[in-house]
Write an enzyme that holds these catalytic residues in place. Structure first.
Site, PDB file in Angstrom:
ATOM      1  N   GLY A  41      -5.201  12.292  -1.791  1.00 52.94           N
ATOM      2  CA  GLY A  41      -4.920  11.386  -2.914  1.00 52.94           C
ATOM      3  C   GLY A  41      -5.982  10.936  -3.764  1.00 52.94           C
ATOM      4  N   GLY A  43      -7.400   7.880  -7.263  1.00 53.09           N
ATOM      5  CA  GLY A  43      -7.015   6.920  -8.100  1.00 53.09           C
ATOM      6  C   GLY A  43      -8.158   6.372  -8.665  1.00 53.09           C
ATOM      7  N   LYS A  62      -9.905   6.150   3.024  1.00 46.83           N
ATOM      8  CA  LYS A  62      -9.957   5.692   1.695  1.00 46.83           C
ATOM      9  C   LYS A  62     -11.524   5.603   1.226  1.00 46.83           C
ATOM     10  CE  LYS A  62      -7.875   2.389  -1.701  1.00 46.83           C
ATOM     11  NZ  LYS A  62      -7.256   1.202  -1.518  1.00 46.83           N
ATOM     12  N   GLU A 107      -4.156   4.321   9.350  1.00 50.36           N
ATOM     13  CA  GLU A 107      -3.274   5.341   9.893  1.00 50.36           C
ATOM     14  C   GLU A 107      -2.792   6.355   8.943  1.00 50.36           C
ATOM     15  OE1 GLU A 107       0.643   3.916  11.030  1.00 50.36           O
ATOM     16  OE2 GLU A 107       0.348   2.178  10.113  1.00 50.36           O
ATOM     17  N   ASP A 150       1.258  -5.752  -6.117  1.00 50.56           N
ATOM     18  CA  ASP A 150       1.225  -4.391  -6.689  1.00 50.56           C
ATOM     19  C   ASP A 150       2.357  -3.690  -6.043  1.00 50.56           C
ATOM     20  OD1 ASP A 150       0.809  -2.632  -8.537  1.00 50.56           O
ATOM     21  OD2 ASP A 150      -0.650  -1.585  -7.513  1.00 50.56           O
ATOM     22  N   LYS A 152       5.453  -1.308  -5.412  1.00 49.16           N
ATOM     23  CA  LYS A 152       5.986  -0.240  -6.345  1.00 49.16           C
ATOM     24  C   LYS A 152       6.191   0.891  -5.394  1.00 49.16           C
ATOM     25  CE  LYS A 152       1.364   1.347  -7.727  1.00 49.16           C
ATOM     26  NZ  LYS A 152       0.432   1.744  -9.112  1.00 49.16           N
ATOM     27  N   PRO A 153       7.069   1.957  -5.956  1.00 48.28           N
ATOM     28  CA  PRO A 153       7.335   2.983  -4.979  1.00 48.28           C
ATOM     29  C   PRO A 153       6.283   3.916  -4.367  1.00 48.28           C
ATOM     30  CG  PRO A 153       8.877   3.195  -7.103  1.00 48.28           C
ATOM     31  CD  PRO A 153       7.916   1.929  -7.281  1.00 48.28           C
ATOM     32  N   ASN A 155       3.574   2.693  -3.405  1.00 48.28           N
ATOM     33  CA  ASN A 155       2.781   1.998  -2.401  1.00 48.28           C
ATOM     34  C   ASN A 155       3.959   1.808  -1.265  1.00 48.28           C
ATOM     35  OD1 ASN A 155       0.360   1.854  -3.939  1.00 48.28           O
ATOM     36  ND2 ASN A 155       0.902  -0.170  -4.794  1.00 48.28           N
ATOM     37  N   ASP A 168      -1.606  -0.261   0.271  1.00 50.16           N
ATOM     38  CA  ASP A 168      -2.393  -0.493  -1.028  1.00 50.16           C
ATOM     39  C   ASP A 168      -2.174  -2.097  -1.020  1.00 50.16           C
ATOM     40  OD1 ASP A 168      -3.914  -0.672  -3.020  1.00 50.16           O
ATOM     41  OD2 ASP A 168      -2.814   1.142  -4.249  1.00 50.16           O
TER      42      ASP A 168
END
Length: 458
Positions: A41, A43, A62, A107, A150, A152-153, A155, A168
């Site tokens: 992932g 961003g 991350k 995780e 924040d 949202k789908p 997250n 997130d």
């Protein structure tokens, strides 16, 4: 944290398999004893890598670049996650800082995102379960003085066995039980509450608004607002919709569920549910009334609910549901958001839901506005193995899929986070400090110039 199945395979093949880069070398040096895998992932913050820690756990790493001494948002996120440990919040294992790079070890969630599940098709029971699990996570975070900001789908993720996890917390902020005053408008515009666009004080109702938008989209297969097609996805178009436009009637869903969702979308925080527990209680009772007392058995998710919410969800009596809350800031919630919140009921793994349609209930008219035309029917073929609805009929609100794949793909898409600075926060204070220094220098130079002119004139 991120889903290996949705992101990892494509990234792995696109980059030619395992590869060594400076980024991987930095991560390996900072995490001795870890196995570091490929990118799963990315961003604006950086990237997320898969890995395995020294305890042989699969982890998500991350990697946040550009960290400096003036503000380490990654460390704040890691500390927040450690503080809000809950069965429906992603777990954090470690935080490491190496130069200007910060690493958060979490995780690894292999069950996909809510967006991915929505594109494969959901039933109403699943949508209600998503609402309860997300509200449980938010309620605990709020009880610890944390606003997510924040939701949202993308997250909302899942473990392999179907347990929902909110992720997130990168822009989460602490609040002291009243409202969080911020001078920065930040969030994902499609799911931002009106007060976020205005950089106004934020409360738990801000997060519940975003959850209301998600549930509306999942139930209706369309956004709640009739934004103009040319600018409906622009920041200004979404801002106007959230601030001024009433949500469309939630047709095709059971009326009790529609009423709960529409209330969560109130323009003013005082017109919404003030706490996540109020929202959970209303949603649980509406789901039991609409879908029957056994709907949890058809939801297909692992839910950690306290005894009172579970009783309401199964049609039992568990005290009054708060239905009118106006005026004043929300009270400071006790630990767990209620006396019973620390009492988690036993975890139940239920089978995936069958998609046998049930007769829809009679829905009274919704009082937001009169629809000028019938609700648009989702286009495109249904997911494999899913029967088509009869022509002109909405999907079954009780047991059948709630929206077509193409419709959900239009509304539950990838949404970038937006930052509009109108004041405070760390970066803003740094900018203000620099501006003040420059202004002081200019004023000093101007003063010297005036003094020189006066001296020459004399």
């Amino acid at each position: 944290m991120f889903n290996r199945r949705e992101f990892g395979v494509a990234a792995h093949h696109a980059r030619g398999g395992d590869f060594l880069t400076d980024r991987h070398d930095t991560v390996r040096a900072a995490l001795p004893g870890y196995e570091v895998g490929g990118e799963i992932g990315h961003g604006a913050f950086g990237v997320v890598l898969s890995g395995r820690d020294r305890l042989n756990r699969e982890v998500a790493i991350k990697v946040v670049h550009g960290v400096d001494s003036h503000g380490d948002g990654a460390r704040a996120e890691a500390l927040t996650l450690a503080r809000v440990e809950h069965p429906h919040i992603v777990r954090v294992y470690d935080y490491i800082r190496r130069g200007d790079v910060a690493l958060i070890v979490m995780e690894l969630l292999g069950g996909g995102t809510l967006r991915g599940r929505a594109l494969r098709g959901l039933v109403t029971a699943e949508v209600c379960a998503v609402g309860l699990a997300t509200a449980a996570a938010l309620g605990y975070a709020h009880s610890q003085g944390v606003l997510h900001r924040d939701i949202k789908p993308a997250n909302v993720l899942f473990t392999d066995d179907g347990r929902l996890k909110v992720a997130d917390f990168g822009i989460a902020r602490e609040y002291a039980g009243a409202a969080l005053q911020t001078m920065t408008a930040i969030g994902t515009p499609r799911y931002m509450a009106p007060e976020q666009f205005l950089a106004a004080p934020l409360t738990p109702a801000t997060d519940l608004y975003a959850l209301g938008v998600i549930l509306y989209e999942l139930l209706a297969g369309r956004p709640p607002f009739r934004a103009v097609s040319t600018d409906g996805q622009s920041h200004e178009g979404l801002r106007r919709s959230h601030l001024d436009e009433a949500p469309q009637p939630l047709l095709g869903a059971p009326a009790p569920l529609g009423a709960v969702v529409l209330r969560a979308l109130g323009k003013h925080p005082d017109n919404r549910y003030r706490t996540a527990r109020d929202f959970s209680a209303a949603l649980a009772r509406a789901a039991a009334d609409s879908l029957g007392p056994d709907w949890l058995d058809r939801a297909g998710l692992v839910l950690d609910l306290d005894d009172e919410i579970r009783a309401l969800a199964t049609g039992g009596a568990a005290g009054p549901v708060i239905t009118a809350t106006t005026g004043g800031p929300p009270p400071v919630a006790p630990a767990g958001d209620s006396p019973a919140a620390g009492r988690l009921d036993r975890t139940v793994r239920v089978p995936r839901p069958t998609r046998t349609p049930l007769p829809p209930p009679q829905a009274p008219p919704v009082q937001w506005q009169r629809p000028s035309a019938p609700a648009p029917r989702p286009h495109g073929p249904p997911p494999a193995g899913q029967p088509r609805s009869p022509a002109g009929q909405p999907p079954s609100p009780a047991g059948g899929p709630v929206a077509g794949q193409a419709a959900l793909q239009r509304v539950v898409g990838e949404e970038p986070r937006l930052l509009v600075r109108t004041g405070g926060d760390t970066e803003y204070h740094r900018l203000g400090y620099r501006t003040a220094v420059v202004a002081a220098g200019l004023l000093g130079a101007l003063g010297l110039l005036v003094a020189l002119v006066i001296a020459l004139a004399a």
